[in-house]
Motif scaffolding. Structure first.
Motif, PDB file in Angstrom:
ATOM      1  N   SER A 182     -62.264  64.840 -28.353  1.00 41.62           N
ATOM      2  CA  SER A 182     -62.535  65.124 -29.763  1.00 41.62           C
ATOM      3  C   SER A 182     -63.739  64.333 -30.265  1.00 41.62           C
ATOM      4  N   LYS A 183     -63.913  63.093 -29.766  1.00 43.91           N
ATOM      5  CA  LYS A 183     -65.079  62.304 -30.154  1.00 43.91           C
ATOM      6  C   LYS A 183     -66.364  62.903 -29.584  1.00 43.91           C
ATOM      7  N   VAL A 184     -66.305  63.349 -28.328  1.00 47.13           N
ATOM      8  CA  VAL A 184     -67.481  63.960 -27.716  1.00 47.13           C
ATOM      9  C   VAL A 184     -67.831  65.258 -28.426  1.00 47.13           C
ATOM     10  N   ASN A 185     -66.824  66.035 -28.781  1.00 53.75           N
ATOM     11  CA  ASN A 185     -67.060  67.286 -29.500  1.00 53.75           C
ATOM     12  C   ASN A 185     -67.711  67.029 -30.852  1.00 53.75           C
ATOM     13  N   ARG A 186     -67.313  65.943 -31.500  1.00 51.71           N
ATOM     14  CA  ARG A 186     -67.917  65.586 -32.787  1.00 51.71           C
ATOM     15  C   ARG A 186     -69.398  65.264 -32.622  1.00 51.71           C
ATOM     16  N   VAL A 187     -69.763  64.611 -31.528  1.00 49.98           N
ATOM     17  CA  VAL A 187     -71.170  64.310 -31.264  1.00 49.98           C
ATOM     18  C   VAL A 187     -71.956  65.592 -31.022  1.00 49.98           C
ATOM     19  N   MET A 188     -71.412  66.508 -30.221  1.00 48.22           N
ATOM     20  CA  MET A 188     -72.122  67.752 -29.923  1.00 48.22           C
ATOM     21  C   MET A 188     -72.312  68.588 -31.183  1.00 48.22           C
ATOM     22  N   GLU A 189     -71.334  68.616 -32.060  1.00 50.76           N
ATOM     23  CA  GLU A 189     -71.486  69.344 -33.322  1.00 50.76           C
ATOM     24  C   GLU A 189     -72.524  68.688 -34.213  1.00 50.76           C
ATOM     25  N   ALA A 190     -72.631  67.362 -34.154  1.00 51.39           N
ATOM     26  CA  ALA A 190     -73.600  66.661 -34.995  1.00 51.39           C
ATOM     27  C   ALA A 190     -75.034  66.979 -34.598  1.00 51.39           C
ATOM     28  N   VAL A 191     -75.281  67.252 -33.319  1.00 51.37           N
ATOM     29  CA  VAL A 191     -76.636  67.589 -32.861  1.00 51.37           C
ATOM     30  C   VAL A 191     -76.868  69.096 -32.858  1.00 51.37           C
ATOM     31  N   GLY A 192     -75.938  69.853 -33.413  1.00 51.29           N
ATOM     32  CA  GLY A 192     -76.098  71.302 -33.484  1.00 51.29           C
ATOM     33  C   GLY A 192     -75.785  72.029 -32.211  1.00 51.29           C
ATOM     34  N   GLY A 193     -75.046  71.383 -31.307  1.00 49.36           N
ATOM     35  CA  GLY A 193     -74.715  72.019 -30.040  1.00 49.36           C
ATOM     36  C   GLY A 193     -73.274  72.456 -29.980  1.00 49.36           C
ATOM     37  N   GLY A 194     -72.806  72.726 -28.785  1.00 46.61           N
ATOM     38  CA  GLY A 194     -71.441  73.189 -28.576  1.00 46.61           C
ATOM     39  C   GLY A 194     -70.863  72.619 -27.297  1.00 46.61           C
ATOM     40  N   MET A 195     -69.618  72.984 -27.032  1.00 44.47           N
ATOM     41  CA  MET A 195     -68.926  72.478 -25.857  1.00 44.47           C
ATOM     42  C   MET A 195     -68.041  73.570 -25.282  1.00 44.47           C
ATOM     43  N   SER A 196     -68.021  73.654 -23.953  1.00 46.64           N
ATOM     44  CA  SER A 196     -67.145  74.589 -23.252  1.00 46.64           C
ATOM     45  C   SER A 196     -66.157  73.798 -22.419  1.00 46.64           C
TER      46      SER A 196
END
Length: 501
Positions: A182-196
Motif C-alpha cells: 500500500s505504501k509503494v502504491n501510494r508512491v506510484m500514484e504520487a508520480v502519476g504512475g500505476g501498479m500491476s
C-alpha cells in the motif's frame, strides 16, 4: 517511445514466493530451471518460486509481447539495489536484454529513489529532455518507504513526459506484505504512475498481468492511406494521439481517424519546415491472403511509390486527417543512405501553417485559369512563388539534441575552413536560420552568434584574414532583428580578399 526496465536485484528477490502462508516443511522449495522461467513451465502457484525467477520471466514475457506489438521500441535494462547500473543500453536487440537478465546477481537492499534517479538520468543521456518515455519497475514490493524517501521521490524533477509503472511480483494472498504494498502504491500514484499485481505468484498469473499491460499501453495503429484511386494499409509508429481543438468558446478533443487522405502536393521550398504536434513513421502493412505467398520486402505497396516520388522531386504531400485537421507526408533521412516516409501532424485548424494561408483555399494550378462565378479570376496560389534557389535542402529535424548539435558543429567546421567553404558556410547558416524561425527557436541565434565570435578568437595565426572577417560579419548579423524574418537571406561580406559579384 523508449522504455526503461528497472530490475530490482536486492537480496529479497532471492526469497521464495508462496500463494499462501505456509511452513517450509509443508511446501519445500522446488529448484527452478532456466527453461521454467523462460515460459516452458506449467507451474502456477503450486510450488515455491524465487522472486528473481518471476522477475526474469516477466521480462521475457514483456519483450516477447513488445516484439509482437511494437518491435521498433528501444528498451534499456537497468539493475538497482542501493546503487544502480545500466546492464544494457537502449537497443532493439531484445535477446541481448534477455541474456543480461539471466545473468544478473543479487546485491543488498532496495533504494526506490535511486531507481527513479537512474531512469531519469538514463533517458536524458540517450534521448534528451523532450522525448516521452516509459519506465517499468520490476520488484517484489519489499521496499522501505519512509517519509523522507517519499518526499524525495515526489519532488524529483522529471523534465520529460514519462509514464511510470511497476510490476509488483507479490500475490494478493501474501497478507504479510499488504501493508508495504500500500505504501509503494501510494508512491506510484504520487508520480502519476500505476501498479500491476498478479493474482498469485505463478507463471500464468504473471503472464496475464504483463500481457494486459502490453496490450493496453503499446497499442498498434493501423489505417488506410488514400490518394485518388490508390490506397495502402499502413501502420504509424509511434501510434498517434488525440488532439485538442480550442477556440474562444469551444474545447473539443479530436480522435485520430483510421483513414488519411492525400489532397495535394507542394514543394519543400514552399512549405519549408512548419511546426507540428508529432511525427510518425509510415510503414506499409500487407494483407495476407495466402500464408507464405510473399516476403514483406517483396510485396508491392503504394507507400513505396509515394516515398520515392516525394524524395526525388523534393515535394511533400498534404494529407487531410479529418475536417479542419491536416498534416504532411514527406521523406526524412535519418542517415546519408537511409530515408523513410514520415507523417508530420499539424495542429488542428485551417491556418496551422501561417505562410500557406487557408488549407481549403489551396488549389491546383490548371484551375487558376478558370474564372470563378461571382468573383474575380485568381492570380496565383496563396503560397507566394519566389525565385528558385540555386540549391535545395531537406527540412531539418531537431527531435533529438544530438541532431541540433550535429548541425551546429557542421557550421563551425565550415567556418574554420573559410574562405574556401564560403558558399557552403552561408548555405548552412541560412538553412539553420529558417529552421529556427519555423519552430520559434529564436534563442538559437544568440548562441550561434556567441559561438562564431569565439571561433573567431580561436583561429590560428596562419588562418586567412577573410575567415575572421566573415565570422565577425555572420555573428553580427545574427544579433540583429532582421534575422528574425524568414525571408531574410544572410549574405557574405564583400571584402577585398574575394572578388565582388
Amino acid at each position: 517511445m523508449p522504455t526503461v526496465l528497472l530490475l530490482d536485484v536486492s537480496l529479497s528477490m532471492a526469497c521464495e514466493s508462496q500463494t499462501k502462508p505456509c511452513s517450509q516443511a509443508d511446501n519445500p522449495a522446488i529448484p527452478l530451471s532456466v527453461q521454467a522461467y523462460q515460459g516452458n513451465s506449467d507451474v502456477d502457484g503450486d510450488s515455491s518460486i524465487t522472486k528473481k525467477a518471476l522477475a526474469v520471466h516477466s521480462i521475457y514475457r514483456f519483450l516477447d509481447g513488445l516484439g509482437h506489438q511494437a518491435k521498433l521500441e528501444y528498451v534499456s535494462l537497468v539493475i538497482f539495489s542501493s546503487l544502480w547500473e545500466v546492464a544494457v543500453p537502449f537497443t532493439r536487440d531484445y535477446d541481448a536484454i534477455k541474456s543480461a537478465a539471466d545473468n544478473v546477481k543479487l546485491y543488498d537492499k532496495t533504494c526506490l529513489f535511486g531507481a527513479f534517479t537512474a531512469a531519469v538520468e538514463v533517458v536524458i543521456n540517450a534521448w534528451g529532455n523532450t522525448t516521452p518515455s516509459k519506465v517499468i519497475i520490476i520488484s517484489d514490493g519489499m521496499i522501505d518507504i519512509t517519509a523522507d524517501v517519499y518526499e524525495k521521490i515526489i519532488t524529483l524533477s522529471v523534465p520529460f513526459p514519462c509514464d511510470f509503472h511497476m510490476f509488483c511480483l507479490t500475490a494478493t494472498t501474501e497478507t504479510c506484505r499488504k501493508d508495504n504494498i500500500s505504501k509503494v502504491n501510494r508512491v506510484m500514484e504520487a508520480v502519476g504512475g500505476g501498479m500491476s499485481i498478479p493474482d498469485n505468484t505463478g507463471f500464468q498469473s504473471v503472464n496475464t498481468m504483463v500481457d494486459g499491460y502490453v496490450e493496453k499501453t503499446y497499442r498498434v495503429y493501423s489505417g488506410m492511406l488514400l490518394c485518388g484511386n490508390l490506397s495502402s494499409k499502413v501502420q504509424l509508429y509511434p501510434p498517434p494521439s488525440n488532439a485538442i481543438r480550442e477556440d474562444d468558446f469551444t474545447y473539443e478533443e479530436l480522435e485520430f481517424p483510421h483513414q488519411i487522405s492525400i489532397v495535394g502536393f507542394i514543394s519543400q521550398s514552399q512549405i519549408k519546415s512548419p511546426a507540428c504536434l508529432s511525427k510518425h513513421l509510415v510503414l506499409p502493412l500487407r494483407e495476407v491472403f495466402d500464408v507464405g505467398e510473399k516476403d514483406d520486402g517483396k510485396c508491392t505497396a503504394f507507400t513505396v511509390l509515394l516515398h520515392g516520388a516525394l524524395k526525388v522531386e523534393s515535394y511533400v504531400a498534404i494529407a487531410k486527417i479529418r475536417d479542419k485537421w491536416y498534416g504532411m507526408l514527406h521523406s526524412w533521412a535519418d542517415s546519408r543512405k537511409k530515408s523513410n516516409l514520415v507523417l508530420s501532424v499539424f495542429k488542428p485548424g485551417l491556418y496551422s501553417v501561417p505562410w500557406l494561408g487557408n488549407f481549403q483555399m489551396l488549389n491546383t494550378l490548371p484551375d487558376l485559369h478558370q474564372p470563378l462565378s461571382g468573383a474575380t479570376q485568381l492570380t496565383g496560389l496563396p503560397v507566394p512563388v519566389e525565385d528558385k534557389k540555386s540549391y535545395s535542402s531537406s527540412s531539418p529535424s531537431w527531435l533529438r539534441q544530438l541532431t541540433l548539435q550535429s548541425d551546429v558543429q557542421k557550421l563551425v567546421r565550415y567556418g574554420r575552413k573559410l574562405p574556401d567553404k564560403l558558399n557552403v558556410f552561408y548555405k548552412e547558416l541560412n538553412r539553420i536560420q529558417k529552421a529556427a524561425i519555423s519552430i520559434g527557436f529564436y534563442q538559437l541565434f544568440t548562441r550561434l552568434s556567441q559561438i562564431l565570435e569565439r571561433e573567431c578568437t580561436l583561429l590560428p595565426p596562419t588562418a586567412h584574414p577573410d575567415a575572421a572577417i566573415q565570422l565577425q560579419h555572420a555573428a553580427g548579423l545574427l544579433s540583429k532583428k532582421e534575422v528574425l524574418n524568414i525571408n531574410y537571406i544572410i549574405r557574405p561580406h564583400e571584402s577585398h580578399f574575394q572578388p565582388s559579384h
